[in-house]
Design a protein around this motif. Sequence first.
Motif, mmCIF file in Angstrom:
data_model
loop_
_atom_site.group_PDB
_atom_site.id
_atom_site.type_symbol
_atom_site.label_atom_id
_atom_site.label_comp_id
_atom_site.label_asym_id
_atom_site.label_seq_id
_atom_site.Cartn_x
_atom_site.Cartn_y
_atom_site.Cartn_z
ATOM 1 N N LEU A 51 0.842 -1.203 0.000
ATOM 2 C CA LEU A 51 0.000 0.000 0.000
ATOM 3 C C LEU A 51 0.877 1.252 0.000
ATOM 4 C CD1 LEU A 51 -2.836 1.278 0.224
ATOM 5 C CD2 LEU A 51 -2.550 1.180 2.723
ATOM 6 N N PHE A 52 0.601 2.141 -0.964
ATOM 7 C CA PHE A 52 1.294 3.425 -1.064
ATOM 8 C C PHE A 52 0.285 4.545 -0.843
ATOM 9 C CE2 PHE A 52 4.121 0.570 -3.093
ATOM 10 C CZ PHE A 52 5.382 1.140 -3.136
ATOM 11 N N THR A 53 0.695 5.580 -0.111
ATOM 12 C CA THR A 53 -0.172 6.739 0.115
ATOM 13 C C THR A 53 0.627 8.013 -0.128
ATOM 14 O OG1 THR A 53 0.352 6.745 2.487
ATOM 15 C CG2 THR A 53 -1.629 5.542 1.799
ATOM 16 N N ALA A 54 -0.081 9.063 -0.521
ATOM 17 C CA ALA A 54 0.551 10.362 -0.774
ATOM 18 C C ALA A 54 -0.392 11.457 -0.284
ATOM 19 C CB ALA A 54 0.844 10.534 -2.271
ATOM 20 N N PRO A 55 0.162 12.617 0.077
ATOM 21 C CA PRO A 55 -0.674 13.703 0.625
ATOM 22 C C PRO A 55 -1.613 14.295 -0.415
ATOM 23 C CG PRO A 55 1.598 14.423 0.351
ATOM 24 C CD PRO A 55 1.592 12.957 0.100
ATOM 25 N N ALA A 56 -2.608 15.019 0.084
ATOM 26 C CA ALA A 56 -3.661 15.569 -0.776
ATOM 27 C C ALA A 56 -3.137 16.590 -1.779
ATOM 28 C CB ALA A 56 -4.757 16.201 0.091
ATOM 29 N N ASP A 57 -2.043 17.277 -1.462
ATOM 30 C CA ASP A 57 -1.522 18.304 -2.365
ATOM 31 C C ASP A 57 -0.512 17.755 -3.379
ATOM 32 O OD1 ASP A 57 0.537 17.756 -0.636
ATOM 33 O OD2 ASP A 57 0.886 19.835 -0.009
ATOM 34 N N SER A 58 -0.431 16.438 -3.535
ATOM 35 C CA SER A 58 0.492 15.843 -4.504
ATOM 36 C C SER A 58 0.102 16.246 -5.913
ATOM 37 C CB SER A 58 0.479 14.322 -4.380
ATOM 38 O OG SER A 58 0.901 13.916 -3.102
ATOM 39 N N GLN A 59 1.114 16.501 -6.751
ATOM 40 C CA GLN A 59 0.861 16.889 -8.127
ATOM 41 C C GLN A 59 0.723 15.640 -9.008
ATOM 42 O OE1 GLN A 59 0.381 20.176 -9.124
ATOM 43 N NE2 GLN A 59 0.337 20.311 -6.874
ATOM 44 N N PRO A 60 -0.201 15.662 -9.981
ATOM 45 C CA PRO A 60 -0.365 14.503 -10.872
ATOM 46 C C PRO A 60 0.908 14.213 -11.658
ATOM 47 C CG PRO A 60 -2.207 16.026 -11.076
ATOM 48 C CD PRO A 60 -1.161 16.737 -10.276
ATOM 49 N N GLY A 61 1.116 12.933 -11.953
ATOM 50 C CA GLY A 61 2.250 12.519 -12.757
ATOM 51 C C GLY A 61 3.136 11.533 -12.016
ATOM 52 N N PRO A 62 4.229 11.119 -12.659
ATOM 53 C CA PRO A 62 5.139 10.151 -12.037
ATOM 54 C C PRO A 62 5.790 10.727 -10.771
ATOM 55 C CG PRO A 62 5.527 10.315 -14.393
ATOM 56 C CD PRO A 62 4.627 11.454 -14.031
ATOM 57 N N LEU A 63 5.768 9.931 -9.711
ATOM 58 C CA LEU A 63 6.393 10.349 -8.465
ATOM 59 C C LEU A 63 7.835 9.859 -8.394
ATOM 60 C CD1 LEU A 63 5.572 11.865 -5.858
ATOM 61 C CD2 LEU A 63 5.101 9.629 -4.837
ATOM 62 N N GLY A 64 8.098 8.726 -9.037
ATOM 63 C CA GLY A 64 9.438 8.170 -9.020
ATOM 64 C C GLY A 64 9.409 6.667 -9.207
ATOM 65 N N THR A 65 10.565 6.048 -9.052
ATOM 66 C CA THR A 65 10.708 4.608 -9.231
ATOM 67 C C THR A 65 10.944 3.930 -7.883
ATOM 68 O OG1 THR A 65 11.630 4.874 -11.453
ATOM 69 C CG2 THR A 65 12.072 2.788 -10.324
ATOM 70 N N ALA A 66 10.253 2.825 -7.679
ATOM 71 C CA ALA A 66 10.431 2.013 -6.476
ATOM 72 C C ALA A 66 11.068 0.681 -6.865
ATOM 73 C CB ALA A 66 9.102 1.785 -5.774
ATOM 74 N N THR A 67 11.805 0.093 -5.932
ATOM 75 C CA THR A 67 12.403 -1.227 -6.131
ATOM 76 C C THR A 67 11.983 -2.127 -4.986
ATOM 77 O OG1 THR A 67 14.342 -0.212 -7.178
ATOM 78 C CG2 THR A 67 14.546 -2.514 -6.478
ATOM 79 N N THR A 68 11.595 -3.345 -5.303
ATOM 80 C CA THR A 68 11.194 -4.299 -4.276
ATOM 81 C C THR A 68 11.973 -5.596 -4.450
ATOM 82 O OG1 THR A 68 9.295 -5.389 -3.225
ATOM 83 C CG2 THR A 68 9.294 -5.286 -5.636
ATOM 84 N N SER A 69 12.063 -6.376 -3.374
ATOM 85 C CA SER A 69 12.761 -7.655 -3.432
ATOM 86 C C SER A 69 12.075 -8.661 -2.525
ATOM 87 C CB SER A 69 14.231 -7.501 -3.012
ATOM 88 O OG SER A 69 14.323 -7.154 -1.640
ATOM 89 N N GLY A 70 12.303 -9.941 -2.825
ATOM 90 C CA GLY A 70 11.838 -11.029 -1.984
ATOM 91 C C GLY A 70 13.029 -11.767 -1.410
ATOM 92 N N LEU A 71 12.903 -12.239 -0.167
ATOM 93 C CA LEU A 71 14.014 -12.860 0.539
ATOM 94 C C LEU A 71 13.542 -14.112 1.270
ATOM 95 C CD1 LEU A 71 15.252 -9.575 2.291
ATOM 96 C CD2 LEU A 71 16.212 -10.549 0.197
ATOM 97 N N LEU A 72 14.451 -15.056 1.444
ATOM 98 C CA LEU A 72 14.231 -16.163 2.356
ATOM 99 C C LEU A 72 14.917 -15.802 3.659
ATOM 100 C CD1 LEU A 72 14.855 -19.330 0.130
ATOM 101 C CD2 LEU A 72 12.715 -18.105 0.543
ATOM 102 N N ASN A 73 14.147 -15.752 4.727
ATOM 103 C CA ASN A 73 14.698 -15.306 5.998
ATOM 104 C C ASN A 73 15.353 -16.475 6.713
ATOM 105 O OD1 ASN A 73 15.164 -14.275 8.580
ATOM 106 N ND2 ASN A 73 13.433 -12.878 8.429
ATOM 107 N N SER A 74 16.643 -16.631 6.507
ATOM 108 C CA SER A 74 17.421 -17.660 7.180
ATOM 109 C C SER A 74 18.885 -17.267 7.151
ATOM 110 C CB SER A 74 17.252 -19.025 6.509
ATOM 111 O OG SER A 74 18.143 -19.968 7.074
ATOM 112 N N PRO A 75 19.548 -17.239 8.320
ATOM 113 C CA PRO A 75 20.972 -16.897 8.327
ATOM 114 C C PRO A 75 21.860 -18.037 7.844
ATOM 115 C CG PRO A 75 20.259 -17.463 10.536
ATOM 116 C CD PRO A 75 19.027 -17.493 9.666
ATOM 117 N N LEU A 76 21.265 -19.199 7.569
ATOM 118 C CA LEU A 76 22.050 -20.385 7.237
ATOM 119 C C LEU A 76 22.173 -20.627 5.739
ATOM 120 C CD1 LEU A 76 20.646 -22.771 9.986
ATOM 121 C CD2 LEU A 76 22.682 -21.324 10.080
#
Length: 310
Positions: free
Chosen positions: A266-291
């Motif tokens: 979920l992404f949220t932005a304030p009411a006074d945000s201007q229309p158009g591209p806000l920027g680029t996001a990067t996401t990743s998936g991980l296996l949580n194990s130190p081994l």
Amino acid sequence: MRTMLRAGAIALAASSVLLAGGVAAQAAPAAADVTFTVGNLIFEPQQWGHTGSLEVTITNHTDQDVDKAVTVLEPLAGTFDDATGTQGCLIAAPQDGRQAWDCYLGTIPAGESVTVNVVFYSPAAGKPVARRATTSGSIEIDGKTVAFPAVFRSTSGSVANPVAYTPDQTANLTVTTPGNVTLTRQDDGTFAGRIPVTLTGNGDAGHQLLGGQMAAPAGLTDWPYAVDGNCGPGDVDLPVPPGGTGVGCAFFERLAQGQTRTYDWLFTAPADSQPGPLGTATTSGLLNSPLIGAQTDGANKATFTVTIAG
């Protein structure tokens, strides 16, 4: 149950044998002592991954009530799941790339026995041949140790003639997104939008839970989060845009080989945000194990644009 750390070490048996015909292994008994027997661990194929249960019976031969604990060393990294019949387990020091767990049995009355079922889960896909892990697990009580092998039943139901099996030692995930999330105006005037992030398990490395990270651009309200995750801002292994935020999430489930799971961010932005591209996001998936080793081929990462609707 799985978050407390305790340093320690366990003396392990030097060798073990496959137990045939349901005959249990038994720690060498001593007169007027506490003894235990260990059953067989057979991983049974499921729709996703394998599950197995190991029965451990502890007998108090003394004329006094005793308080005992059992140390479980998993046969394959990241496969311990639970120990029913105990009063809880604490994570202990790993050995030979596998995790150990100290599980409290509570009080065993004089002359009585208690049974514990140690449950294991492997994300490995089913195979038409039986498999046997190249490493063994162990059960230790009062300095006595019994090793046990781990056999994977074939998809045809056989455990005969198992071939040697070693799971992946590094994570192997694929992450995909639609490529864009558009934040639309809400009733309160602010903007919000969701983007599904899909994780696919391509390997069989064991793990306790899944993780996800997000590097979000500046201009958002607070920080984005996965709706079904336990999330918080912090350092991430992703490029965070200037003024942006890094977010890490834990998902309390596993991902089997060939399985997919989708989490909405979920992404949220304030009411006074201007229309158009806000920027680029990067996401990743991980296996949580130190081994297990971290994934390095980049397939577990994806980028997408964040846009404010006009």
